[in-house]
Design a protein around this motif. Structure first.
Motif, PDB file in Angstrom:
ATOM      1  N   GLN A  45       4.975  -5.480   7.953  1.00 11.45           N
ATOM      2  CA  GLN A  45       4.752  -4.046   7.752  1.00 11.45           C
ATOM      3  C   GLN A  45       3.304  -3.657   8.006  1.00 11.45           C
ATOM      4  O   GLN A  45       3.019  -2.703   8.737  1.00 11.45           O
ATOM      5  N   TYR A  46       2.366  -4.413   7.424  1.00 12.95           N
ATOM      6  CA  TYR A  46       0.958  -4.033   7.539  1.00 12.95           C
ATOM      7  C   TYR A  46       0.334  -4.478   8.861  1.00 12.95           C
ATOM      8  O   TYR A  46      -0.606  -3.862   9.353  1.00 12.95           O
ATOM      9  N   SER A  49       1.116  -1.681  11.048  1.00 16.42           N
ATOM     10  CA  SER A  49       0.235  -0.541  10.783  1.00 16.42           C
ATOM     11  C   SER A  49      -1.116  -0.722  11.454  1.00 16.42           C
ATOM     12  O   SER A  49      -1.708   0.235  11.962  1.00 16.42           O
ATOM     13  N   ALA A 284       3.841   2.324   3.439  1.00 19.06           N
ATOM     14  CA  ALA A 284       2.995   2.619   4.603  1.00 19.06           C
ATOM     15  C   ALA A 284       3.207   4.032   5.121  1.00 19.06           C
ATOM     16  O   ALA A 284       3.007   4.323   6.304  1.00 19.06           O
ATOM     17  N   SER A 287      -1.608   6.998   5.490  1.00 20.07           N
ATOM     18  CA  SER A 287      -2.514   6.251   6.361  1.00 20.07           C
ATOM     19  C   SER A 287      -3.827   5.951   5.631  1.00 20.07           C
ATOM     20  O   SER A 287      -4.468   6.858   5.095  1.00 20.07           O
TER      21      SER A 287
END
Length: 528
Positions: A45-46, A49, A284, A287
């Protein structure tokens, strides 16, 4: 008579032990941080991002204490591979027990957990943390432990005095890393007052929610401490507490305590899940600020470095570089402020370069450490002659904005500052565990980060402005007496909508003022 003999025997034993080399620790397993975050849900997930931000890392500052607690609970529950925790204090109070219960559940489902804690500020009950090491998926190590494992204040003081050169050296770092993918760092320890849930005391502080490439450097810092000679395995510290039998007994009592906490009608647990800020970070859907950043930390053997016996890194050097590079404005938030000769030299340099410097620290009525305040008193007049604007936070705030405190707790008037921030020209910000005092500079190890983000710097500069509002703080001035021609300190604040000036230092009671005055006569600055 028997107690006196036993006491003298203990003194003799501690004195004899003090001749031993504290760095001689039993054999222990060398380990490193989890290095494949892409194998976990949080990691994927990160990483996704961060992928569109050209090597920058993401930062989001949590100023609210309950959000700091909820972020940890949420991340523990989402962990799939690893959890690394490094703290100066890990209380087994309400929030500490709840976090411990979640850690045990994570370990039961296979998450590998490493916990590194300091030993100096341990209170009765905190030692139960060592019991977790009996779990096959949990390792616990203690940084520079005392040999006396009880909690008698006098006996601890005796050992601290007799082994001062060794036990003065403490690990003050705060770090929380999950699956090698996300981290929290800042000033918060684990405990009710740090998460601002304790009606008797609330500490305003920060957590920096962090993702991106800097996680690797944070993990490296954890590994250095974890594998250092100063980090002693729990079983070597207390073999009884770290037994399987102790763990099973602890599980039972912990379960009962947590059930009781969850059943309390006014429990803060019933509202933490409503934190949109944390929920958005977990999904997420908000931002973070993306920026270049440098992880800075003292080497675990900082004491050896200061004695020129080895090379390594010192966090103070990074602060000094930040101050020297500042061109127009430096904002400082530090709960304990004892600048010493090196700090005063930096402030004089900034004064000569016309850098506007503003400092927010604790007042006598808000400080949790009277000794630290006694050292700070020595510098106030000289700081003011250098045109430094000096603010001291009130224990009873007029406005909640920026404090992290709820309006309900605000009315109790038990606020204290615990955050550490250094904001340069509203372009860069240094956050972490370092106070601007002699203990942080020379006697404690620290960790932080310099973030090159005008967005974050301006955001926290606005928070500084809110906290230094006359309804939230005292501004300290030098005022000349027209009769005596002598200058004296005055404290100006706003009460009931009107500016008020105090000629005597505001305090909760006369006793605290007298104690601080007496301590200020002692040569303690190097210890503060």
């Amino acid at each position: 008579m028997f107690k006196k003999i036993a006491y003298l025997f203990f003194l003799a034993q501690i004195t004899a032990c003090s001749l031993l080399n504290v760095h001689q620790s039993p054999p222990k397993e060398y380990s490193t941080s989890f290095s494949h975050p892409e194998q976990t849900s949080l990691g994927r997930q990160y990483i996704k991002s961060a992928s569109s931000h050209d090597g920058l890392s993401g930062f989001y500052i949590l100023n609210n204490g309950v959000d700091g607690f909820y972020a940890r609970v949420s991340l523990i529950d989402k962990a799939e591979a690893s959890l690394d925790l490094q703290y100066y204090i890990f209380r087994q109070d309400d929030t500490g027990k709840l976090l411990t219960a979640h850690l045990l559940k994570a370990a039961d489902r296979g998450v590998k957990i490493r916990i590194l804690v300091d030993d100096a500020a341990t209170e009765n009950g905190d030692q139960q943390l060592l019991t977790l090491s009996a779990h096959p998926n949990i390792q616990v190590r203690v940084f520079n432990p005392l040999r006396y494992r009880g909690h008698g204040h006098l006996l601890r003081l005796v050992e601290m005095t007799l082994r001062k050169s060794t036990l003065d050296y403490r690990m003050h770092n705060k770090l929380f890393i999950v699956d090698g993918a996300v981290a929290l760092f800042g000033g918060r320890n684990i405990g009710d007052e740090y998460f601002q849930t304790d009606p008797e005391s609330q500490f305003g502080d920060d957590d920096v929610f962090t993702i991106g490439p800097v996680i690797q450097k944070l993990s490296q810092s954890f590994d250095e401490y974890w594998n250092s000679n100063m980090a002693i395995p729990a079983k070597a510290v207390d073999s009884v507490l770290s037994s399987i039998e102790s763990l099973e007994s602890f599980r039972t009592s912990l379960s009962k305590d947590c059930e009781a906490l969850e059943d309390e009608p006014a429990s803060f647990l019933k509202s933490i899940s409503a934190s949109n800020q944390v929920n958005n970070l977990m999904t997420a859907s908000v931002s973070p600020s993306w920026a270049n950043a440098e992880v800075i930390y003292d080497s675990p053997d900082k004491k050896e470095m200061e004695d020129d016996k080895m090379t390594g890194s010192l966090i103070y050097n990074s602060f000094a570089e930040l101050a020297k590079a500042t061109r127009s404005e430096l904002l400082i938030i530090t709960p304990f402020f004892v600048p010493g000769d090196d700090g005063m030299a930096l402030f004089k340099d900034m004064y000569e370069r016309n850098v506007e410097t503003k400092v927010l620290t604790n007042s006598l009525e808000s400080t949790p450490q009277l000794a630290a305040h006694s050292g700070y008193k020595h510098y106030r007049k000289e700081l003011l002659t250098l045109d430094i604007k000096l603010y001291e936070i009130r224990a009873s705030l007029g406005k909640a904005a920026g404090s992290g405190e709820s309006k309900k707790l605000l009315k109790l008037g038990n606020y204290g500052l615990h955050a550490k921030q250094y904001i340069s020209d509203r372009k860069k910000i240094l956050l972490g565990s370092m106070n601007l005092d002699q203990r942080s500079l020379h006697l404690n190890t620290e960790i932080g980060m310099v973030i090159n983000s005008p967005e974050l710097a301006k955001q926290e500069a606005e928070r500084f402005k809110r906290l230094t509002d006359p309804e939230n703080s005292y501004q300290v001035y030098l005022k000349n007496d027209p009769v005596t021609k002598q200058s004296a300190l005055v404290w100006i604040t706003k009460e009931n909508g009107k500016l008020v000036e105090y000629g005597d230092e505001p305090s909760k009671n006369l006793s605290e003022r007298l104690k601080t005055d007496l301590m200020s006569l002692l040569p303690l600055d190097d210890e503060l």
